[in-house]
Scaffold this motif. Structure first.
Motif, short mmCIF file in Angstrom:
data_model
loop_
_atom_site.label_atom_id
_atom_site.label_comp_id
_atom_site.label_asym_id
_atom_site.label_seq_id
_atom_site.Cartn_x
_atom_site.Cartn_y
_atom_site.Cartn_z
N LYS A 26 0.86 -1.17 0.00
CA LYS A 26 0.00 0.00 0.00
C LYS A 26 0.90 1.23 0.00
O LYS A 26 1.67 1.44 0.93
CB LYS A 26 -0.91 0.00 1.23
N MET A 27 0.79 2.02 -1.04
CA MET A 27 1.75 3.08 -1.27
C MET A 27 1.87 4.09 -0.13
O MET A 27 2.93 4.66 0.09
CB MET A 27 1.40 3.82 -2.57
N ASP A 28 0.77 4.30 0.59
CA ASP A 28 0.82 5.32 1.64
C ASP A 28 0.83 4.72 3.03
O ASP A 28 0.60 5.43 4.02
CB ASP A 28 -0.37 6.28 1.50
N SER A 29 1.11 3.42 3.15
CA SER A 29 1.11 2.81 4.47
C SER A 29 2.33 3.25 5.28
O SER A 29 3.40 3.53 4.72
CB SER A 29 1.10 1.28 4.35
N GLU A 30 2.18 3.29 6.60
CA GLU A 30 3.28 3.71 7.46
C GLU A 30 4.46 2.76 7.35
O GLU A 30 5.62 3.17 7.43
CB GLU A 30 2.81 3.78 8.92
N GLU A 31 4.18 1.46 7.17
CA GLU A 31 5.25 0.46 7.10
C GLU A 31 6.12 0.67 5.87
O GLU A 31 7.35 0.60 5.93
CB GLU A 31 4.66 -0.95 7.08
N VAL A 32 5.48 0.94 4.73
CA VAL A 32 6.23 1.18 3.49
C VAL A 32 7.07 2.45 3.61
O VAL A 32 8.25 2.48 3.25
CB VAL A 32 5.29 1.27 2.28
N LEU A 33 6.46 3.49 4.14
CA LEU A 33 7.18 4.76 4.27
C LEU A 33 8.36 4.62 5.23
O LEU A 33 9.44 5.19 5.01
CB LEU A 33 6.23 5.86 4.76
N GLU A 34 8.17 3.86 6.31
CA GLU A 34 9.26 3.66 7.27
C GLU A 34 10.40 2.87 6.62
O GLU A 34 11.58 3.17 6.83
CB GLU A 34 8.73 2.92 8.49
N PHE A 35 10.04 1.86 5.81
CA PHE A 35 11.06 1.07 5.11
C PHE A 35 11.83 1.95 4.14
O PHE A 35 13.06 1.87 4.04
CB PHE A 35 10.38 -0.08 4.37
N MET A 36 11.13 2.81 3.42
CA MET A 36 11.77 3.69 2.44
C MET A 36 12.65 4.74 3.13
O MET A 36 13.67 5.15 2.59
CB MET A 36 10.72 4.35 1.55
N GLU A 37 12.24 5.20 4.29
CA GLU A 37 13.07 6.15 5.02
C GLU A 37 14.42 5.53 5.38
O GLU A 37 15.46 6.16 5.25
CB GLU A 37 12.36 6.61 6.30
N LEU A 38 14.38 4.29 5.84
CA LEU A 38 15.61 3.59 6.18
C LEU A 38 16.49 3.44 4.94
O LEU A 38 17.70 3.65 4.99
CB LEU A 38 15.31 2.21 6.78
N LEU A 39 15.86 3.07 3.84
CA LEU A 39 16.63 2.89 2.59
C LEU A 39 17.26 4.20 2.15
O LEU A 39 18.41 4.22 1.69
CB LEU A 39 15.70 2.35 1.49
N SER A 40 16.54 5.30 2.31
CA SER A 40 17.07 6.60 1.87
C SER A 40 18.32 7.00 2.66
O SER A 40 19.16 7.74 2.17
CB SER A 40 15.99 7.66 2.02
N LYS A 41 18.44 6.48 3.89
CA LYS A 41 19.61 6.79 4.70
C LYS A 41 20.80 5.90 4.38
O LYS A 41 21.91 6.14 4.83
CB LYS A 41 19.26 6.62 6.20
N ARG A 42 20.55 4.86 3.60
CA ARG A 42 21.62 3.91 3.27
C ARG A 42 22.56 4.45 2.20
O ARG A 42 23.75 4.10 2.17
CB ARG A 42 20.98 2.58 2.82
N PHE A 43 22.05 5.29 1.31
CA PHE A 43 22.88 5.76 0.18
C PHE A 43 23.06 7.27 0.18
O PHE A 43 22.20 7.99 0.69
CB PHE A 43 22.22 5.32 -1.16
#
Length: 339
Positions: free
Chosen positions: A322-339
């Motif tokens: 689900k594009m706007d779910s909190e779980e997806v957004l939290e996962f993407m935030e972590l990924l954004s900090k990786r690179f």
């Protein structure tokens, strides 16, 4: 944002839950026997933890029997004590004042075991008065566990491989972390248990969890009222960010400014225990191996763009995120900090 169980909130709920259960249980009885305790609540794990606490007290009482005049280590004596224990276990009789604290602890332990199993086991194994464990002692604990049992089962199996009479706390901790990292079974589905809790006393999950906000690395300038208003509107926009916003993000410096965090070196090492269980359950269809392989793949990418392409190409559609779910957004935030 990472969440953590609030100790005080868990305690308060456990007290209220126990108060209600005890009022019902002692309405027509002055004391409860073993069978009463085994059916005390609809949640079997709570009942078993109460029994476990009773036998912890029993062992404490047995320890007091040690004497400079008698050999309590003799096989005949140990056998007699075991027989005595069998008889005592069939003659449990406990009043309200003595059951109440045992029930409160059982409810607390059950909530931790269900909602934060790593935390429960780690504290159990390392934060105690003991300096070591034996396999037999770990197996004794296992007898009373019904929720997220596989973690402890795997640990017992690993300890058997050590073939040692006792295992130090540090070694048990090391083995447990290894077992946790290699676990291929999904965490227990919380919904049936939460439903059972709610049937007795409404369980507000938001009240049980607190968000962990990492402190900013630099002091922020004081904002004027107009700047604060503008900043507030910007924050609202950020809160409405969707997965598509992250997938299409190209301005890395701006993203870094948003998060105000230094780049992390490894995605796998910065996913917390609670996040791991949440992601496996909500984003990876309760498939721990799929989660582990995905994180490894993302960590091995050369750039943020490559990682995002992997998500766009494989994950988002495969698991129907689900594009706007909190779980997806939290996962993407972590990924954004990786690179």
């Amino acid at each position: 944002m990472e969440s953590k169980l609030k100790k005080e909130a868990v305690k308060q709920y456990s007290k209220a839950f126990s108060d209600k259960i005890c009022r019902q249980a002692f309405q027509q009885k002055g004391k409860l026997n073993g069978q009463d305790i085994l059916t005390l609540t609809s949640i079997k794990q709570i009942n078993l933890f109460v029994i476990k606490e009773l036998f912890v007290h029993w062992k404490t009482e047995v320890e007091r029997l040690k004497s400079p005049y008698f050999n309590y280590e003799a096989e005949e004596v140990k056998s007699a004590l075991a027989s005595f224990m069998d008889i005592v276990s069939q003659n449990i009789l406990i009043d309200h004042s003595h059951l109440r604290p045992l029930l409160e602890k059982a409810v607390e332990d059950t909530l931790y075991l269900l909602l934060a199993p790593y935390d429960y086991y780690y504290l159990l194994l390392t934060h105690s008065d003991r300096s070591s464990w034996t396999v037999a002692e770990l197996e004794e604990v296992l007898k009373y566990v019904r929720i997220n049992r596989s973690l402890l089962e795997r640990l017992v199996s690993r300890c058997h491989q050590e073939s040692l009479p006792s295992i130090s706390i540090s070694r048990v901790s090391e083995l447990f972390n290894h077992v946790f990292d290699q676990l291929n079974e999904p965490p227990e589905d919380t919904e049936p248990y939460i439903k059972q809790f709610n049937e007795q006393l409404p369980l507000n999950m938001e009240e049980l969890f607190s968000n962990i906000v990492e402190p900013k690395s630099v002091a922020q300038p004081i904002q004027s009222p107009k700047q604060e208003e503008t900043k507030s509107e910007e924050n609202k926009d950020l809160n409405r960010r969707t997965l598509n916003d992250y997938l299409n993000k190209t301005d890395r410096s701006t993203l870094a400014d948003i998060h105000q965090q230094r780049k992390i070196e490894s995605l796998s090492r910065h996913i917390s225990v609670n996040q791991k269980f949440m992601f496996i359950r909500e984003l990876f269809n309760n498939e721990p191996e799929a989660f582990r392989q995905t994180v490894e793949q993302l960590d091995s990418q050369n750039s943020y763009a490559e990682a995002v392409n992997l998500i766009r190409r494989d994950l988002a559609q495969k698991y129907r995120w689900k594009m706007d779910s909190e779980e997806v957004l939290e996962f993407m935030e972590l990924l954004s900090k990786r690179f």
